[in-house]
Design a protein around this motif. Sequence first.
Motif, PDB file in Angstrom:
ATOM      1  N   LYS A 296       0.832  -1.206   0.000  1.00 26.69           N
ATOM      2  CA  LYS A 296       0.000   0.000   0.000  1.00 26.69           C
ATOM      3  C   LYS A 296       0.870   1.261   0.000  1.00 26.69           C
ATOM      4  CE  LYS A 296      -4.022  -1.911   2.448  1.00 26.69           C
ATOM      5  NZ  LYS A 296      -4.841  -1.808   3.685  1.00 26.69           N
ATOM      6  N   ALA A 297       2.009   1.177   0.673  1.00 29.63           N
ATOM      7  CA  ALA A 297       2.922   2.327   0.722  1.00 29.63           C
ATOM      8  C   ALA A 297       3.611   2.537  -0.625  1.00 29.63           C
ATOM      9  CB  ALA A 297       3.962   2.118   1.822  1.00 29.63           C
ATOM     10  N   VAL A 298       3.988   1.444  -1.285  1.00 26.33           N
ATOM     11  CA  VAL A 298       4.594   1.542  -2.614  1.00 26.33           C
ATOM     12  C   VAL A 298       3.607   2.188  -3.581  1.00 26.33           C
ATOM     13  CG1 VAL A 298       5.401   0.222  -4.607  1.00 26.33           C
ATOM     14  CG2 VAL A 298       6.171  -0.400  -2.308  1.00 26.33           C
ATOM     15  N   ALA A 299       2.379   1.671  -3.599  1.00 25.85           N
ATOM     16  CA  ALA A 299       1.358   2.198  -4.503  1.00 25.85           C
ATOM     17  C   ALA A 299       1.056   3.654  -4.202  1.00 25.85           C
ATOM     18  CB  ALA A 299       0.085   1.360  -4.388  1.00 25.85           C
ATOM     19  N   CYS A 300       1.023   3.998  -2.916  1.00 22.74           N
ATOM     20  CA  CYS A 300       0.760   5.380  -2.512  1.00 22.74           C
ATOM     21  C   CYS A 300       1.775   6.332  -3.112  1.00 22.74           C
ATOM     22  CB  CYS A 300       0.789   5.486  -0.982  1.00 22.74           C
ATOM     23  SG  CYS A 300       0.929   7.180  -0.375  1.00 22.74           S
ATOM     24  N   ASN A 301       3.058   6.046  -2.895  1.00 16.61           N
ATOM     25  CA  ASN A 301       4.065   7.021  -3.331  1.00 16.61           C
ATOM     26  C   ASN A 301       4.315   6.968  -4.827  1.00 16.61           C
ATOM     27  OD1 ASN A 301       5.292   9.224  -2.168  1.00 16.61           O
ATOM     28  ND2 ASN A 301       7.296   8.262  -2.116  1.00 16.61           N
ATOM     29  N   TRP A 302       3.926   5.907  -5.469  1.00 17.54           N
ATOM     30  CA  TRP A 302       3.922   5.873  -6.926  1.00 17.54           C
ATOM     31  C   TRP A 302       2.967   6.958  -7.424  1.00 17.54           C
ATOM     32  CZ3 TRP A 302       3.741   0.513  -9.815  1.00 17.54           C
ATOM     33  CH2 TRP A 302       3.974   0.700 -11.167  1.00 17.54           C
ATOM     34  N   LEU A 303       1.761   6.984  -6.846  1.00 16.83           N
ATOM     35  CA  LEU A 303       0.763   7.980  -7.236  1.00 16.83           C
ATOM     36  C   LEU A 303       1.146   9.384  -6.783  1.00 16.83           C
ATOM     37  CD1 LEU A 303      -2.470   5.922  -6.580  1.00 16.83           C
ATOM     38  CD2 LEU A 303      -1.923   7.066  -8.734  1.00 16.83           C
ATOM     39  N   VAL A 304       1.676   9.503  -5.568  1.00 16.63           N
ATOM     40  CA  VAL A 304       2.055  10.821  -5.063  1.00 16.63           C
ATOM     41  C   VAL A 304       3.089  11.470  -5.979  1.00 16.63           C
ATOM     42  CG1 VAL A 304       3.289  12.038  -3.213  1.00 16.63           C
ATOM     43  CG2 VAL A 304       1.481  10.417  -2.647  1.00 16.63           C
ATOM     44  N   ASN A 305       4.061  10.696  -6.423  1.00 20.28           N
ATOM     45  CA  ASN A 305       5.117  11.286  -7.244  1.00 20.28           C
ATOM     46  C   ASN A 305       4.691  11.487  -8.692  1.00 20.28           C
ATOM     47  OD1 ASN A 305       7.727  11.831  -5.701  1.00 20.28           O
ATOM     48  ND2 ASN A 305       7.000   9.894  -4.858  1.00 20.28           N
ATOM     49  N   LEU A 306       3.698  10.743  -9.139  1.00 23.45           N
ATOM     50  CA  LEU A 306       3.088  11.092 -10.413  1.00 23.45           C
ATOM     51  C   LEU A 306       2.379  12.443 -10.286  1.00 23.45           C
ATOM     52  CD1 LEU A 306       1.645   7.651 -11.588  1.00 23.45           C
ATOM     53  CD2 LEU A 306       3.643   8.868 -12.496  1.00 23.45           C
ATOM     54  N   ALA A 307       1.776  12.680  -9.123  1.00 20.92           N
ATOM     55  CA  ALA A 307       1.163  13.990  -8.877  1.00 20.92           C
ATOM     56  C   ALA A 307       2.212  15.094  -8.880  1.00 20.92           C
ATOM     57  CB  ALA A 307       0.411  13.980  -7.536  1.00 20.92           C
ATOM     58  N   ILE A 308       3.379  14.821  -8.292  1.00 19.50           N
ATOM     59  CA  ILE A 308       4.464  15.798  -8.291  1.00 19.50           C
ATOM     60  C   ILE A 308       4.905  16.100  -9.724  1.00 19.50           C
ATOM     61  CG2 ILE A 308       6.864  16.214  -7.634  1.00 19.50           C
ATOM     62  CD1 ILE A 308       5.022  16.363  -5.253  1.00 19.50           C
ATOM     63  N   LEU A 309       5.048  15.069 -10.541  1.00 20.95           N
ATOM     64  CA  LEU A 309       5.459  15.271 -11.931  1.00 20.95           C
ATOM     65  C   LEU A 309       4.406  16.046 -12.717  1.00 20.95           C
ATOM     66  CD1 LEU A 309       7.136  11.893 -12.977  1.00 20.95           C
ATOM     67  CD2 LEU A 309       8.211  13.999 -12.158  1.00 20.95           C
ATOM     68  N   LEU A 310       3.132  15.751 -12.483  1.00 22.34           N
ATOM     69  CA  LEU A 310       2.069  16.487 -13.168  1.00 22.34           C
ATOM     70  C   LEU A 310       2.034  17.942 -12.701  1.00 22.34           C
ATOM     71  CD1 LEU A 310      -0.851  13.889 -13.274  1.00 22.34           C
ATOM     72  CD2 LEU A 310       0.720  14.537 -15.103  1.00 22.34           C
ATOM     73  N   GLY A 311       2.381  18.166 -11.431  1.00 18.50           N
ATOM     74  CA  GLY A 311       2.475  19.539 -10.950  1.00 18.50           C
ATOM     75  C   GLY A 311       3.602  20.293 -11.626  1.00 18.50           C
ATOM     76  N   ILE A 312       4.723  19.596 -11.875  1.00 19.39           N
ATOM     77  CA  ILE A 312       5.840  20.202 -12.608  1.00 19.39           C
ATOM     78  C   ILE A 312       5.464  20.425 -14.068  1.00 19.39           C
ATOM     79  CG2 ILE A 312       8.204  19.798 -13.426  1.00 19.39           C
ATOM     80  CD1 ILE A 312       8.707  18.220 -10.839  1.00 19.39           C
ATOM     81  N   CYS A 313       4.656  19.526 -14.610  1.00 23.11           N
ATOM     82  CA  CYS A 313       4.272  19.577 -16.023  1.00 23.11           C
ATOM     83  C   CYS A 313       3.589  20.884 -16.384  1.00 23.11           C
ATOM     84  CB  CYS A 313       3.341  18.406 -16.334  1.00 23.11           C
ATOM     85  SG  CYS A 313       2.655  18.410 -17.995  1.00 23.11           S
ATOM     86  N   ALA A 314       2.708  21.357 -15.512  1.00 26.03           N
ATOM     87  CA  ALA A 314       1.916  22.549 -15.821  1.00 26.03           C
ATOM     88  C   ALA A 314       2.613  23.817 -15.346  1.00 26.03           C
ATOM     89  CB  ALA A 314       0.541  22.446 -15.162  1.00 26.03           C
ATOM     90  N   ASP A 315       2.401  24.892 -16.073  1.00 31.15           N
ATOM     91  CA  ASP A 315       2.966  26.189 -15.690  1.00 31.15           C
ATOM     92  C   ASP A 315       1.953  27.076 -14.971  1.00 31.15           C
ATOM     93  OD1 ASP A 315       5.606  25.982 -16.491  1.00 31.15           O
ATOM     94  OD2 ASP A 315       5.153  26.552 -18.557  1.00 31.15           O
ATOM     95  N   ASP A 316       0.663  26.785 -15.115  1.00 34.39           N
ATOM     96  CA  ASP A 316      -0.368  27.644 -14.559  1.00 34.39           C
ATOM     97  C   ASP A 316      -1.010  27.008 -13.325  1.00 34.39           C
ATOM     98  OD1 ASP A 316      -1.485  25.835 -16.723  1.00 34.39           O
ATOM     99  OD2 ASP A 316      -3.311  26.462 -15.700  1.00 34.39           O
ATOM    100  N   LEU A 317      -1.675  27.834 -12.524  1.00 35.27           N
ATOM    101  CA  LEU A 317      -2.258  27.393 -11.258  1.00 35.27           C
ATOM    102  C   LEU A 317      -3.293  26.296 -11.456  1.00 35.27           C
ATOM    103  CD1 LEU A 317      -2.676  27.718  -8.196  1.00 35.27           C
ATOM    104  CD2 LEU A 317      -4.305  29.550  -8.706  1.00 35.27           C
ATOM    105  N   ILE A 318      -4.202  26.474 -12.394  1.00 32.96           N
ATOM    106  CA  ILE A 318      -5.267  25.496 -12.601  1.00 32.96           C
ATOM    107  C   ILE A 318      -4.694  24.162 -13.056  1.00 32.96           C
ATOM    108  CG2 ILE A 318      -7.367  24.969 -13.893  1.00 32.96           C
ATOM    109  CD1 ILE A 318      -7.663  27.186 -11.811  1.00 32.96           C
ATOM    110  N   GLY A 319      -3.715  24.204 -13.951  1.00 27.44           N
ATOM    111  CA  GLY A 319      -3.082  22.978 -14.413  1.00 27.44           C
ATOM    112  C   GLY A 319      -2.398  22.223 -13.287  1.00 27.44           C
ATOM    113  N   LYS A 320      -1.681  22.945 -12.433  1.00 28.75           N
ATOM    114  CA  LYS A 320      -1.033  22.313 -11.298  1.00 28.75           C
ATOM    115  C   LYS A 320      -2.060  21.724 -10.339  1.00 28.75           C
ATOM    116  CE  LYS A 320       3.239  25.066 -11.296  1.00 28.75           C
ATOM    117  NZ  LYS A 320       4.166  23.929 -11.456  1.00 28.75           N
ATOM    118  N   PHE A 321      -3.153  22.467 -10.116  1.00 27.75           N
ATOM    119  CA  PHE A 321      -4.196  22.018  -9.187  1.00 27.75           C
ATOM    120  C   PHE A 321      -4.754  20.670  -9.616  1.00 27.75           C
ATOM    121  CE2 PHE A 321      -8.573  21.555  -7.923  1.00 27.75           C
ATOM    122  CZ  PHE A 321      -8.594  21.965  -6.602  1.00 27.75           C
TER     123      PHE A 321
END
Length: 299
Positions: free
Chosen positions: A192-217
Amino acid sequence: MAFHPPVAIIAKAGDSGKYKVGLPAWNMLLRGFLAGAFIAMGGALATVCSTNIAASAAAIKDVPGLAFGVSSAGFAQLILGATFPVGLIIIVLTGAELFTGDAMLAPVAAFVHKVSWMQVINLWVWVYIGNFIGSIVWAYIMANGPFVSFGMDATTGATTATITAFGTRAIAIAVAKTSYVGMMGMWSAFLKAVACNWLVNLAILLGICADDLIGKFFGIWFPIMAFVSSGFEHSVANMYFIPAGILTAGLTNTATTVNWVNMWTSNLIVVTIGNIVGGMFFVGVLYWVAFRKEIAALK
């Protein structure tokens, strides 16, 4: 909405990790404290908003016009997941330091910029301590605030503490998170911890992906909603959830199986290891291998 291609995202992740490992220890600790409190804020909100969902669903299921067939267990998880992401959104947008995110960003910096692994571990240690302190502070605020109602005994004049519905929910969450027993229980917590941080860091990458507030959100919100709703285990969130239950039970003299020892032995130790594997290997290593030639060409 402007966004970056995959190779640029990984390169930016390495740049972010390089910056983070170069911070002085006191700054890592301070930013870690803030991130721990922010994750706890999301956890507290999720606890309050998901309280008594099952009872509410049962109460309305036979009301004409409201019999929409909600599964109370699944709906409660959806509410939990939908409200929790506020913490990581604040962290990404304000520059706080989260251990689970650094489990991916710092190793990517080691791959891209060749920073030392001692620098990576140094970041992890200070941020982890800061996250824990921040989480405990917010757990104390919630335990002495919304989770307990204080009054006065009319006979003795002594202060009395009564647990609220939110406090009952907080204790139930803490008990559930320390219920892993035996080798298979620990294996379940680890996965469960592996799966959790897999998703958390995909969220981090998607946050980096976007330049605008709505995209990051939205980039952050969906993966975090997915991990929380799925019932996965996040070490920093558990630094809030479990102490909140312990402190609330202590204030109200509520008998419970959760304590400061099994917080570590039945959850945080194995969950922390699983989070490192999920973030460092399943996101950091795999994406570095997939894009290392393109990243080298950017230099």
